[in-house]
Design an enzyme around this catalytic site. Structure first.
Site, PDB file in Angstrom:
ATOM      1  N   SER A 127     153.104  73.928  -5.341  1.00  0.00           N
ATOM      2  CA  SER A 127     153.545  72.617  -5.817  1.00  0.00           C
ATOM      3  C   SER A 127     153.784  72.625  -7.323  1.00  0.00           C
ATOM      4  O   SER A 127     153.097  73.347  -8.064  1.00  0.00           O
ATOM      5  CB  SER A 127     152.488  71.562  -5.477  1.00  0.00           C
ATOM      6  OG  SER A 127     152.749  70.341  -6.132  1.00  0.00           O
ATOM      7  N   TYR A 154     144.471  67.872  -5.533  1.00  0.00           N
ATOM      8  CA  TYR A 154     145.594  68.469  -4.808  1.00  0.00           C
ATOM      9  C   TYR A 154     146.188  69.624  -5.606  1.00  0.00           C
ATOM     10  O   TYR A 154     146.396  70.720  -5.081  1.00  0.00           O
ATOM     11  CB  TYR A 154     146.658  67.413  -4.539  1.00  0.00           C
ATOM     12  CG  TYR A 154     147.947  67.965  -3.998  1.00  0.00           C
ATOM     13  CD1 TYR A 154     148.026  68.447  -2.693  1.00  0.00           C
ATOM     14  CD2 TYR A 154     149.101  68.017  -4.786  1.00  0.00           C
ATOM     15  CE1 TYR A 154     149.200  68.971  -2.193  1.00  0.00           C
ATOM     16  CE2 TYR A 154     150.278  68.535  -4.290  1.00  0.00           C
ATOM     17  CZ  TYR A 154     150.336  69.017  -2.995  1.00  0.00           C
ATOM     18  OH  TYR A 154     151.501  69.533  -2.499  1.00  0.00           O
TER      19      TYR A 154
END
Length: 328
Positions: A127, A154
């Site tokens: 990501s 995350y």
């Protein structure tokens, strides 16, 4: 030859599996069909893939190491596209152990399964959040930029996955490629994403909350361009024992207010906006430098936000049974 795609009922996973099937590959999808968002959308994606004779879906948890090891071994697959994960920056603040389970244990399960089955190439999702909170400047975020200050759990799990893969590539010698995704959008997308939730609220006449006082920017990347990049990387593995990480984005950051204006035009409605400060875990901007991916695959994003958002709106109207005048 067979390709395993984890997260095949997810947004990116479904589109990747479909493109592989369209080019003549056999695909085994893996998905747990959890309720992070409406499972009906996941079922619809799975139904779309089920139309291909060369596809089968395994409803399984990627964190089940024994199940993953058996599946990869018995399938004979030598390429794995690992896209399953617990998504969402804000959700991680309230549900941290969901990320430990899916992102850390799940990734480790796939690594173990792949190394025992002697997989030729593992492509996995990382990501843009690994870059932390950075200003919108220069030529964009590069793969060799520092990634030591994640601002969300995350992001920390995604960076951890990269480190796990680096260690396994070094220890066991099977090639791996990580992809740092930048804000993927498009038809059949995730309802938790801003463009999707804004659409829902605008069409219901409800106000939208605009965080960061509208000053944030994102490198919105259309799903078809993302799939081009993923397949390009899948077809170009590193040398034995190699581990490479690539940015995959549009490389044209768009301000949040500009995105909302484009969405309003596509919907034919103006949003009622409530300006809010940034939330914990948010970053000010994302900006992909994709020169490394371009050098490997010729990757060139083609779909601008002004074209991609109307495509999403067209799909959304069909999905929700709404017409051009709004909710029925």
């Amino acid at each position: 030859m067979t390709v395993i795609v984890t997260g095949a009922a997810g947004f990116v996973g479904m589109h990747v599996a479909e493109r592989l099937l369209q080019r003549g590959e056999s695909v085994i999808g893996v998905d747990v069909f959890n309720a992070y968002y409406d499972p009906a959308l996941k079922e619809a994606r799975a139904e779309r893939l089920a139309a291909f004779p060369a596809f089968r879906m395994e409803r399984a948890d990627i964190a089940d190491e024994a199940a993953m090891r058996a599946l990869v071994a018995e399938s004979g697959a030598k390429r794995v596209v690992h896209l399953a994960a617990q998504a969402g920056v804000r959700y991680s603040i309230e549900h941290p152990f969901a990320y430990e389970h899916s992102n850390l244990k799940g990734h480790l399960s796939l690594l173990e399964a792949c190394r025992h089955a002697k997989v030729d190439h593992l492509v996995y999702a990382s990501s843009s959040s690994v870059y932390g909170d950075r200003p919108l400047e220069g030529a964009g975020f590069r793969e060799d930029d520092p990634t030591v200050s994640p601002v969300s759990l995350y992001a920390a799990t995604k960076r951890s996955c990269e480190l796990l893969s680096q260690s396994y590539a070094t220890l066991y010698g099977f090639p791996q490629s990580g992809l740092r995704f930048f804000t993927v959008y498009g038809p059949m997308g995730r309802p938790d994403m801003a463009y999707f939730s804004f659409t829902e609220k605008i069409m219901r006449g409800e106000p939208i909350e605009v965080y960061g006082n509208g000053e944030m920017a994102r490198d919105f990347t259309y799903i078809d361009d993302i799939v081009d990049g993923i397949l390009g990387v899948l077809d170009n593995p590193p040398s034995e024992g190699g581990h490479e990480v690539y940015n995959i984005g549009d490389s044209k950051p768009v301000g949040l207010m500009d995105m909302i204006q484009t969405l309003e035009k596509a919907l034919g409605r103006e949003a009622i906006k409530i300006m809010r400060p940034m939330q914990p875990g948010d970053v000010t901007a994302t900006y992909a430098n994709v020169s490394k991916l371009h050098k490997l695959t010729g990757y060139e994003p083609r779909v601008l936000l002004s074209e991609g958002l109307p495509r999403f709106v067209e799909w959304w109207r069909s999905w929700n049974g709404r017409n051009a005048t709004g909710p029925q």
